[in-house]
Design a protein around this motif. Structure first.
Motif, PDB file in Angstrom:
ATOM      1  N   ASP A 190     -16.867  -6.376 -14.408  1.00  0.00           N
ATOM      2  CA  ASP A 190     -16.457  -8.083 -14.667  1.00  0.00           C
ATOM      3  C   ASP A 190     -14.914  -7.162 -15.642  1.00  0.00           C
ATOM      4  OD1 ASP A 190     -15.768 -10.009 -15.983  1.00  0.00           O
ATOM      5  OD2 ASP A 190     -17.791 -11.039 -16.765  1.00  0.00           O
ATOM      6  N   MET A 191     -13.473  -7.202 -15.367  1.00  0.00           N
ATOM      7  CA  MET A 191     -13.048  -7.550 -15.885  1.00  0.00           C
ATOM      8  C   MET A 191     -12.526  -8.483 -16.153  1.00  0.00           C
ATOM      9  SD  MET A 191     -11.649  -4.877 -14.215  1.00  0.00           S
ATOM     10  CE  MET A 191     -10.273  -4.611 -14.867  1.00  0.00           C
ATOM     11  N   GLY A 192     -13.055  -9.919 -16.867  1.00  0.00           N
ATOM     12  CA  GLY A 192     -12.787 -10.963 -17.970  1.00  0.00           C
ATOM     13  C   GLY A 192     -13.974 -10.379 -19.232  1.00  0.00           C
ATOM     14  N   ALA A 193     -14.631  -8.955 -18.665  1.00  0.00           N
ATOM     15  CA  ALA A 193     -15.422  -9.287 -19.577  1.00  0.00           C
ATOM     16  C   ALA A 193     -15.158  -7.743 -20.630  1.00  0.00           C
ATOM     17  CB  ALA A 193     -16.902  -8.974 -19.115  1.00  0.00           C
ATOM     18  N   MET A 194     -13.979  -6.944 -20.146  1.00  0.00           N
ATOM     19  CA  MET A 194     -12.822  -6.123 -20.343  1.00  0.00           C
ATOM     20  C   MET A 194     -11.861  -6.585 -21.043  1.00  0.00           C
ATOM     21  SD  MET A 194     -15.366  -3.595 -19.766  1.00  0.00           S
ATOM     22  CE  MET A 194     -14.581  -2.471 -20.209  1.00  0.00           C
ATOM     23  N   ALA A 195     -11.632  -7.916 -20.926  1.00  0.00           N
ATOM     24  CA  ALA A 195     -10.221  -8.092 -21.126  1.00  0.00           C
ATOM     25  C   ALA A 195     -11.272  -8.213 -22.801  1.00  0.00           C
ATOM     26  CB  ALA A 195      -9.600  -9.025 -20.914  1.00  0.00           C
ATOM     27  N   ARG A 196     -12.018  -9.190 -22.641  1.00  0.00           N
ATOM     28  CA  ARG A 196     -12.816  -9.883 -23.586  1.00  0.00           C
ATOM     29  C   ARG A 196     -12.901  -8.548 -24.979  1.00  0.00           C
ATOM     30  NH1 ARG A 196     -17.301 -10.413 -27.430  1.00  0.00           N
ATOM     31  NH2 ARG A 196     -16.950 -12.838 -27.740  1.00  0.00           N
ATOM     32  N   TYR A 197     -12.877  -7.046 -24.522  1.00  0.00           N
ATOM     33  CA  TYR A 197     -14.020  -6.491 -25.307  1.00  0.00           C
ATOM     34  C   TYR A 197     -12.352  -5.900 -25.768  1.00  0.00           C
ATOM     35  CZ  TYR A 197     -14.931  -2.049 -26.878  1.00  0.00           C
ATOM     36  OH  TYR A 197     -15.328  -0.009 -27.367  1.00  0.00           O
ATOM     37  N   ALA A 198     -11.499  -5.891 -24.977  1.00  0.00           N
ATOM     38  CA  ALA A 198     -10.435  -4.983 -25.554  1.00  0.00           C
ATOM     39  C   ALA A 198     -10.033  -5.310 -27.252  1.00  0.00           C
ATOM     40  CB  ALA A 198      -8.449  -5.380 -25.152  1.00  0.00           C
ATOM     41  N   PHE A 199     -10.128  -7.453 -27.320  1.00  0.00           N
ATOM     42  CA  PHE A 199      -9.370  -7.723 -28.112  1.00  0.00           C
ATOM     43  C   PHE A 199     -10.702  -7.892 -29.961  1.00  0.00           C
ATOM     44  CE2 PHE A 199      -6.967 -11.417 -26.305  1.00  0.00           C
ATOM     45  CZ  PHE A 199      -5.549 -11.183 -26.642  1.00  0.00           C
ATOM     46  N   GLU A 200     -11.895  -7.885 -29.056  1.00  0.00           N
ATOM     47  CA  GLU A 200     -13.129  -7.507 -29.347  1.00  0.00           C
ATOM     48  C   GLU A 200     -13.030  -6.288 -30.917  1.00  0.00           C
ATOM     49  OE1 GLU A 200     -16.686  -7.033 -27.076  1.00  0.00           O
ATOM     50  OE2 GLU A 200     -18.230  -6.824 -29.386  1.00  0.00           O
ATOM     51  N   PHE A 201     -12.746  -4.559 -29.481  1.00  0.00           N
ATOM     52  CA  PHE A 201     -12.173  -3.499 -30.756  1.00  0.00           C
ATOM     53  C   PHE A 201     -11.312  -3.699 -30.996  1.00  0.00           C
ATOM     54  CE2 PHE A 201     -10.147   0.223 -30.532  1.00  0.00           C
ATOM     55  CZ  PHE A 201     -11.201   1.407 -30.388  1.00  0.00           C
ATOM     56  N   CYS A 202     -10.160  -4.566 -31.184  1.00  0.00           N
ATOM     57  CA  CYS A 202      -8.876  -4.589 -32.214  1.00  0.00           C
ATOM     58  C   CYS A 202      -9.310  -5.174 -32.895  1.00  0.00           C
ATOM     59  CB  CYS A 202      -7.532  -5.331 -31.157  1.00  0.00           C
ATOM     60  SG  CYS A 202      -6.310  -5.035 -32.275  1.00  0.00           S
ATOM     61  N   ALA A 203     -10.184  -6.189 -32.717  1.00  0.00           N
ATOM     62  CA  ALA A 203     -10.595  -6.943 -34.363  1.00  0.00           C
ATOM     63  C   ALA A 203     -11.622  -5.930 -35.718  1.00  0.00           C
ATOM     64  CB  ALA A 203     -11.794  -8.098 -33.528  1.00  0.00           C
ATOM     65  N   GLU A 204     -12.231  -4.853 -34.431  1.00  0.00           N
ATOM     66  CA  GLU A 204     -13.268  -4.582 -35.226  1.00  0.00           C
ATOM     67  C   GLU A 204     -12.348  -3.099 -35.544  1.00  0.00           C
ATOM     68  OE1 GLU A 204     -16.892  -4.435 -34.935  1.00  0.00           O
ATOM     69  OE2 GLU A 204     -17.031  -2.602 -36.261  1.00  0.00           O
ATOM     70  N   GLU A 205     -11.068  -2.778 -35.113  1.00  0.00           N
ATOM     71  CA  GLU A 205     -11.005  -1.442 -35.578  1.00  0.00           C
ATOM     72  C   GLU A 205      -9.107  -1.834 -37.159  1.00  0.00           C
ATOM     73  OE1 GLU A 205     -12.389   1.040 -36.520  1.00  0.00           O
ATOM     74  OE2 GLU A 205     -13.751   1.030 -34.163  1.00  0.00           O
ATOM     75  N   SER A 206      -8.736  -3.231 -36.673  1.00  0.00           N
ATOM     76  CA  SER A 206      -7.452  -3.355 -36.943  1.00  0.00           C
ATOM     77  C   SER A 206      -7.620  -2.692 -38.317  1.00  0.00           C
ATOM     78  CB  SER A 206      -6.893  -5.079 -36.828  1.00  0.00           C
ATOM     79  OG  SER A 206      -5.895  -5.312 -37.480  1.00  0.00           O
ATOM     80  N   CYS A 207      -6.576  -2.365 -39.694  1.00  0.00           N
ATOM     81  CA  CYS A 207      -6.789  -2.160 -40.700  1.00  0.00           C
ATOM     82  C   CYS A 207      -6.489  -3.668 -41.801  1.00  0.00           C
ATOM     83  CB  CYS A 207      -5.423  -1.229 -41.197  1.00  0.00           C
ATOM     84  SG  CYS A 207      -4.121  -1.667 -41.162  1.00  0.00           S
ATOM     85  N   GLY A 208      -6.252  -4.508 -40.838  1.00  0.00           N
ATOM     86  CA  GLY A 208      -5.931  -5.801 -41.480  1.00  0.00           C
ATOM     87  C   GLY A 208      -4.240  -6.428 -42.427  1.00  0.00           C
ATOM     88  N   LYS A 209      -3.325  -5.199 -42.087  1.00  0.00           N
ATOM     89  CA  LYS A 209      -2.471  -5.114 -43.147  1.00  0.00           C
ATOM     90  C   LYS A 209      -1.081  -6.239 -42.362  1.00  0.00           C
ATOM     91  CE  LYS A 209       1.751  -2.556 -44.524  1.00  0.00           C
ATOM     92  NZ  LYS A 209       1.390  -1.337 -45.598  1.00  0.00           N
ATOM     93  N   CYS A 210      -1.914  -6.476 -40.940  1.00  0.00           N
ATOM     94  CA  CYS A 210      -0.488  -7.557 -40.279  1.00  0.00           C
ATOM     95  C   CYS A 210      -0.952  -8.341 -39.538  1.00  0.00           C
ATOM     96  CB  CYS A 210       1.122  -6.699 -39.637  1.00  0.00           C
ATOM     97  SG  CYS A 210       0.360  -6.170 -38.122  1.00  0.00           S
ATOM     98  N   THR A 211      -0.330  -9.933 -39.386  1.00  0.00           N
ATOM     99  CA  THR A 211      -0.828 -10.538 -39.188  1.00  0.00           C
ATOM    100  C   THR A 211      -0.998 -10.621 -37.486  1.00  0.00           C
ATOM    101  OG1 THR A 211      -0.094 -12.304 -41.009  1.00  0.00           O
ATOM    102  CG2 THR A 211      -1.420 -13.256 -39.313  1.00  0.00           C
ATOM    103  N   PRO A 212      -0.393 -10.198 -36.822  1.00  0.00           N
ATOM    104  CA  PRO A 212      -1.023 -10.558 -35.440  1.00  0.00           C
ATOM    105  C   PRO A 212      -1.846  -9.663 -34.866  1.00  0.00           C
ATOM    106  CG  PRO A 212       1.878  -9.944 -35.772  1.00  0.00           C
ATOM    107  CD  PRO A 212       0.779 -10.156 -37.688  1.00  0.00           C
ATOM    108  N   CYS A 213      -1.875  -8.926 -35.431  1.00  0.00           N
ATOM    109  CA  CYS A 213      -3.278  -7.973 -35.093  1.00  0.00           C
ATOM    110  C   CYS A 213      -4.717  -8.713 -36.148  1.00  0.00           C
ATOM    111  CB  CYS A 213      -3.243  -6.533 -35.389  1.00  0.00           C
ATOM    112  SG  CYS A 213      -4.018  -5.728 -35.499  1.00  0.00           S
ATOM    113  N   ARG A 214      -4.605  -8.682 -37.270  1.00  0.00           N
ATOM    114  CA  ARG A 214      -5.911  -9.368 -37.909  1.00  0.00           C
ATOM    115  C   ARG A 214      -5.914 -10.294 -37.038  1.00  0.00           C
ATOM    116  NH1 ARG A 214      -3.552  -9.729 -42.828  1.00  0.00           N
ATOM    117  NH2 ARG A 214      -3.763 -11.729 -42.708  1.00  0.00           N
ATOM    118  N   ILE A 215      -5.123 -11.175 -37.232  1.00  0.00           N
ATOM    119  CA  ILE A 215      -5.599 -13.273 -36.673  1.00  0.00           C
ATOM    120  C   ILE A 215      -5.638 -12.344 -35.243  1.00  0.00           C
ATOM    121  CG2 ILE A 215      -5.208 -15.305 -36.692  1.00  0.00           C
ATOM    122  CD1 ILE A 215      -5.682 -14.173 -39.781  1.00  0.00           C
ATOM    123  N   GLY A 216      -4.617 -12.164 -34.556  1.00  0.00           N
ATOM    124  CA  GLY A 216      -4.584 -12.157 -33.242  1.00  0.00           C
ATOM    125  C   GLY A 216      -5.838 -11.698 -32.344  1.00  0.00           C
TER     126      GLY A 216
END
Lengths: 151, 495
Positions: free
Chosen positions: B411-437
């Motif tokens: 399910d490619m839609g699920a893989m796209a969702r996971y890419a953001f989920e992973f980024c949200a989990e692992e973001s260091c939080g320093k910059c807004t585009p990554c942390r909030i995006g």
């Protein structure tokens, strides 16, 4: 273990490792290896030994997923949630593990038997899905294999 | 006289597949001497047991302990045994490789300095000692080596910057925080040929004038950490570290610490929050000092470059991608493992010919190249050569060389969702585009998948992706949208 004993052990560890360059992570690992987690009473001792504020030490602890601030269960199960495992049924394993153990990721069972943790890649990606039980790696894990491993 | 039998009990994955029990079963047989090696990387054959013969090593696998006991019941089996795979070096999946960096992996016992030297080890260091620092840098530059961690920055140019930077001390830092899903080449070097990494770091030290170094290894690789610590102890005992202080340090589960400035913060004992650049780590790195930060494979490639010359290494590869790529085939693939090949081989050749297609037997839907921040490559691009520029041209990246295969049920839609989920989990939080995006990305994908104003939300999602790409401080926020965009482009009916 009482706060006094924790502080004493932490003090010994700080003394042993403080001369390293950048000693904080090695110290936190050593304390966690000793107690299974980082008891609150170790924080002021480490802060004092490294001339840091308690907030700085606490901030480092909270940043890293592998540092625990609560005692874990007797067994720690970590299931890989990354893509290579998803490609061969990782999501089904995640769901099975949560329902079989009756807990979600990051939780410990009420009887203190098992803690379930997510992990993002164990480097076993050619033989996925992957999980560890108390640090021991298991490959090609499906629901049946999970049940065998958990006994 | 006993016969040498090689069992891959020094490799994390082979152990998970039962190599320890196989080693014990073999050791109990008459007339054998067990050698505990790493893995050749042919993981579908592991545990693969190799028996020394006059013609070379012959292979048997995959074996479990019962099969190993039966096989060795009357002493070591020979090439006429019906289960024999033949000479291991002539197995098609090894024969078609060009093992330069991984030449000793799975061949020697990882902690034997004698075996390391007998197989070409420390020849590069000896050569480097006879050269001036600028000449070492020039050799690495001429070889065309580029950073194998994923960024593909020319290693020689990085070294030159450190060489020319003022400051004492200087550091060599090895980035062994191999967090990308689908990658395990660093792990294999550290577990199976740790002296090659140590030798590479010593050469780097000579090249830039550094006398201390750290290997920052992820905590998820406990066997690699232990093997490195023991290898450092042995190298020290043998006098190789008299003029160079080397330590292995353990991470603590943060993916972002694979980003070099975040790694340096972590080594300094801080939260792994990334740093602004400039200054580059080459100018102001660890503790503010000039620092080389290189990936494991980059550093482990250096000894062979010095020993055999820049021209030898350059003779592999195409265009600006010189040398070899340690491809790691993973996920839903019939023959998963490590394949070191020259740059320029078509993706299809690797995935279908070496890999044998999917493990499930269903058609391949996509291959994710370059880890969780890499694009999902659709089958129409499978003839793309595996080199940095060709992959960039199709909106992808080779990264650290991990290829994760997915079959048509994905399910490619699920893989796209996971890419953001992973980024949200692992973001260091320093910059807004990554942390909030990343968090907003999960929400927008969910709305599209629920069919809520899907057309409008697709516009929004694209806009969000480009905001993250253009506005993030490092590669996590800057590249996490790439898999999402690749799904929107190539699998549009699924998102």
């Amino acid at each position: 273990m009482g706060d006094g004993a924790v502080a004493e052990t932490a003090r010994e560890i700080v003394e042993r490792l403080v001369a390293l360059e950048g000693p904080l992570l090695p110290i936190l690992h050593a304390v966690q290896d000793q107690f299974g987690y980082l008891p609150p009473a170790c924080v002021p001792v480490i802060a004092k030994g490294l001339n840091l504020s308690r907030a700085e030490v606490q901030g480092v602890i909270s940043f890293y997923p592998l540092f625990r601030t609560q005692p874990p269960g007797r067994r720690i199960v970590a299931i890989c949630r990354a893509e290579a495992c998803q490609a061969v049924g990782g999501a089904a394993l995640e769901a099975h593990a949560q329902s079989a153990l009756g807990i979600g990721f990051g939780e410990t069972s009420a009887d203190g038997e098992v803690t379930l943790e997510p992990v993002f890649c164990l480097g076993n990606c050619a033989c996925a899905p992957s999980m560890t039980v108390d640090g021991v790696l298991h490959a090609r894990v499906d629901a049946k294999r999970f049940d065998e491993l958990m006994g | 006289m006993s016969v040498e039998v090689f069992v891959p009990a020094a490799d994390f994955t082979a152990r998970a597949l039962g190599a320890d029990a196989v080693a014990a079963a073999v050791a109990a047989a008459p007339g054998v001497e067990v050698r505990r090696t790493g893995s050749r990387g042919l993981y579908w054959l592991e545990p693969l047991v190799e028996v020394a013969t006059d013609a070379g090593r012959i292979g048997f696998g995959p074996l479990d302990s019962a099969a190993a006991r039966a096989l060795f019941a009357n002493g070591p089996p020979n090439v006429d045994h019906p289960d024999c795979l033949g000479l291991v070096d002539e197995l098609p999946w090894l024969e078609k490789q060009s093992r330069v960096t991984m030449a000793r992996v799975g061949v020697i016992e990882p902690l034997s300095i004698a075996q390391y030297k007998a197989n070409g080890g420390f020849a590069g260091l000896a050569r480097a000692r006879a050269l001036t620092a600028p000449a070492i840098v020039e050799t690495v530059t001429d070889a065309g080596l580029r950073g194998r961690g994923g960024a593909a920055f020319p290693t020689g140019i990085k070294w030159r910057t450190v060489l020319e930077s003022e400051g004492e001390p200087k550091y060599i830092v090895c980035n062994a925080d191999e967090g990308d899903s689908g990658t395990f080449a660093d792990r294999m070097i550290m577990e199976s040929d740790p002296f090659s990494l140590i030798e590479g770091m010593l050469i780097a030290g000579l090249a830039v004038g550094a006398d201390r170094g750290y290997i920052y290894c992820r905590a998820e690789y406990p066997l690699a950490v232990d093997t490195l610590a023991e290898a450092i102890r042995l190298a020290k005992g043998a006098g190789y570290l008299d003029d160079f202080h080397l330590e292995v340090r353990k991470g603590a589960g943060a993916y972002i610490c694979g980003e070099e400035t975040s790694l340096l913060e972590s080594l300094e004992g801080k939260r792994g929050v990334i740093r602004y650049r400039p200054p580059l780590p080459a100018v102001k790195g660890l503790f503010g000092q000039p620092t080389v930060v290189n990936n494991v494979i980059s550093l482990a490639s250096v000894p062979a470059i010095l020993a055999r010359g820049a021209d030898h290494y350059r003779s592999f590869g195409v265009g600006r991608s010189r040398g070899t790529l340690t491809v790691q085939l993973a996920g839903n693939v019939r023959r998963g493992g490590l394949f070191e090949v020259p740059f320029g081989k078509p993706l299809r050749w690797v995935v279908e010919h070496l890999g044998g297609g999917t493990a499930s037997g269903l058609p391949i839907k996509t291959v994710q190249a370059g880890g969780p921040l890499g694009a999902y490559i659709p089958p129409q691009h499978f003839d793309t050569p595996l080199d940095y520029e060709s992959f960039q041209a199709i909106g992808g990246m080779i990264g650290h060389g991990g290829l994760v295969v997915f079959d048509e049920t994905t399910d490619m839609g699920a893989m796209a969702r996971y890419a953001f989920e992973f980024c949200a989990e692992e973001s260091c939080g320093k910059c807004t585009p990554c942390r909030i995006g990343a968090v907003r990305g999960v929400e927008v994908v969910d709305r599209i998948r629920r069919g809520e104003a899907a057309a409008d939300n697709r516009v929004l999602l694209k806009d969000l992706c480009h905001t993250m790409i253009d506005g993030s401080l490092c590669g996590l926020g800057g590249m996490a949208p790439l898999p999402v965009l690749s799904v929107m482009t190539h699998f549009a009916d699924e998102l």
